[in-house]
Motif scaffolding. Structure first.
Motif, PDB file in Angstrom:
ATOM      1  N   CYS B  55       0.866  -1.163  -0.006  1.00 13.50           N
ATOM      2  CA  CYS B  55      -0.062   0.048   0.060  1.00 13.50           C
ATOM      3  C   CYS B  55       1.006   1.269  -0.048  1.00 13.50           C
ATOM      4  CB  CYS B  55      -0.972   0.018   1.286  1.00 13.50           C
ATOM      5  SG  CYS B  55      -1.922   1.400   1.646  1.00 13.50           S
ATOM      6  N   ARG B  57       0.184   3.913   1.062  1.00 15.73           N
ATOM      7  CA  ARG B  57       0.240   4.926   2.422  1.00 15.73           C
ATOM      8  C   ARG B  57       0.613   4.304   3.652  1.00 15.73           C
ATOM      9  NH1 ARG B  57      -2.253   9.319   3.622  1.00 15.73           N
ATOM     10  NH2 ARG B  57      -3.368   9.582   5.616  1.00 15.73           N
ATOM     11  N   CYS B  58       0.300   2.936   3.782  1.00 15.94           N
ATOM     12  CA  CYS B  58       0.858   2.177   4.786  1.00 15.94           C
ATOM     13  C   CYS B  58       1.778   0.921   4.946  1.00 15.94           C
ATOM     14  CB  CYS B  58      -0.439   1.589   5.742  1.00 15.94           C
ATOM     15  SG  CYS B  58      -0.874   0.312   4.976  1.00 15.94           S
ATOM     16  N   CYS B  67      -4.362   0.222   0.245  1.00 17.13           N
ATOM     17  CA  CYS B  67      -5.036  -0.798   0.951  1.00 17.13           C
ATOM     18  C   CYS B  67      -6.565  -0.561   1.504  1.00 17.13           C
ATOM     19  CB  CYS B  67      -4.198  -1.449   1.891  1.00 17.13           C
ATOM     20  SG  CYS B  67      -4.222  -0.765   3.553  1.00 17.13           S
ATOM     21  N   CYS B  70      -6.617   1.428   4.636  1.00 22.92           N
ATOM     22  CA  CYS B  70      -6.348   2.983   4.595  1.00 22.92           C
ATOM     23  C   CYS B  70      -7.575   3.538   3.969  1.00 22.92           C
ATOM     24  CB  CYS B  70      -5.040   2.915   3.758  1.00 22.92           C
ATOM     25  SG  CYS B  70      -3.637   2.802   4.632  1.00 22.92           S
TER      26      CYS B  70
HETATM   27 ZN    ZN Z   1      -2.813   0.970   3.686  1.00 23.69          ZN
END
Ligand code: ZN
Ligand code: ZN
Lengths: 197, 197
Positions: B55, B57-58, B67, B70
């Motif tokens: 992902c 972001r994470c 994901c 997120c």
């Molecule tokens: Zn994520």
């Protein structure tokens, strides 16, 4: 968790002895540190499922028409060992010094499940015996009710083809404690006791 | 044994906890009675190894750019839990009632292995903190030497971003017998004893 990851964990559960927790551990292990071997496993598994068939002579697993055991010129051609499945063939091959031929039934006589002589390839087995090379048939079906019935049928087939049928010995497993051996086995072993002279 | 079967057994050993004997049992099981599910497993595994990335972001496993965790609008955006790997994220997600955000380091600080702040995506983590939504950073790195060093570094990062760092409590595991708890843990638990009033 991602859809694909959930699918992978679920699919891994088709492996024997693999529950939800192990499946998750396997999926994470492959993704985190072994993607190349995971790719390789996926590729080999697909190919094996697709290409491994049965030897036309002994019915063992083989991706060639005749398996390596049947094709080998160094194995004894006078002895034929009959087993229910490729698993048992592998167990005998790995545990014993047996160097003869095999025939795999891919089942056992079980009329209720629609498994008769034809499904077990017994016509082909009879042809093998008719070739005249085989002198002994080692009947290594499992010691279950159906396995014993199958053994009985095979013994008749052997005698009809002038082949001597033999059966694996029953008794107390090596290293087993009498206390934990089932009563039937213990009674049989007691009755079949052998002289030590 | 056939070449392809030998290859399959060898390839199955890349799965954690699977030795030669289990690998053989798995291969025979699939070939003898579950080829369809074996095919399906091979296909899903190939796709997962190829398509599951991280992902943006994470950094958790995901086959989509962002994901599902997120992307979810129902999770608390004020708390961020930092873990070393997707395995640990899954463990926390399954064992606790935590409903906040995550950040996955995909490792821990380990200069000798070439793992520094950049490899762990800490610049991206700093950006997350700078967004201003997060109030607490739960540091859930492993209680190892490197995990503790990483936790120390993360705590500084949190404080610099005006975020309150917290750490999972150490102590005697639930259901564990004192006799078998390691000395360091026991000493810590003793020193951190809590009032029952
Ligand atoms: Zn994520
Ligand atoms: Zn063969």
């Amino acid at each position: 968790m991602s859809k694909l990851l959930t699918d992978l964990i679920e699919a891994l559960r088709c492996l024997p002895g693999v529950g939800g927790k192990s499946a998750q551990r396997m999926a994470f292990h492959l993704l985190e540190r072994d993607r190349e071997r995971g790719q390789r496993l996926a590729q080999v598994m697909a190919q094996a499922m697709r290409e491994i068939g049965n030897c036309s002579r002994c019915r063992n697993f083989s991706e060639t028409p005749v398996c390596t055991l049947c094709a080998s010129s160094s194995r004894d051609r006078q002895v034929l060992c009959v087993v229910e499945s490729p698993t048992e063939l592998a167990a005998i091959e790995q545990a014993t010094g047996y160097r003869g031929q095999y025939f795999v039934l891919l089942g056992r006589l079980s009329p209720l499940d629609g498994l008769g002589p034809e499904e077990l390839g017994l016509d082909r087995l009879a042809e093998r015996l008719a070739e005249g090379e085989i002198e002994e048939m080692i009947i290594a079906t499992n010691p279950t009710v159906e396995g014993e019935a199958t053994a009985h049928y095979l013994a008749q087939l052997a005698r009809a083809g002038n082949v001597r049928p033999t059966r694996l010995a029953h008794g107390v497993p090596l290293g087993g404690e009498l206390e934990f051996v089932d009563r039937g086995t213990l009674a049989h072993a007691f009755g079949s006791r052998q002289s030590l002279d």
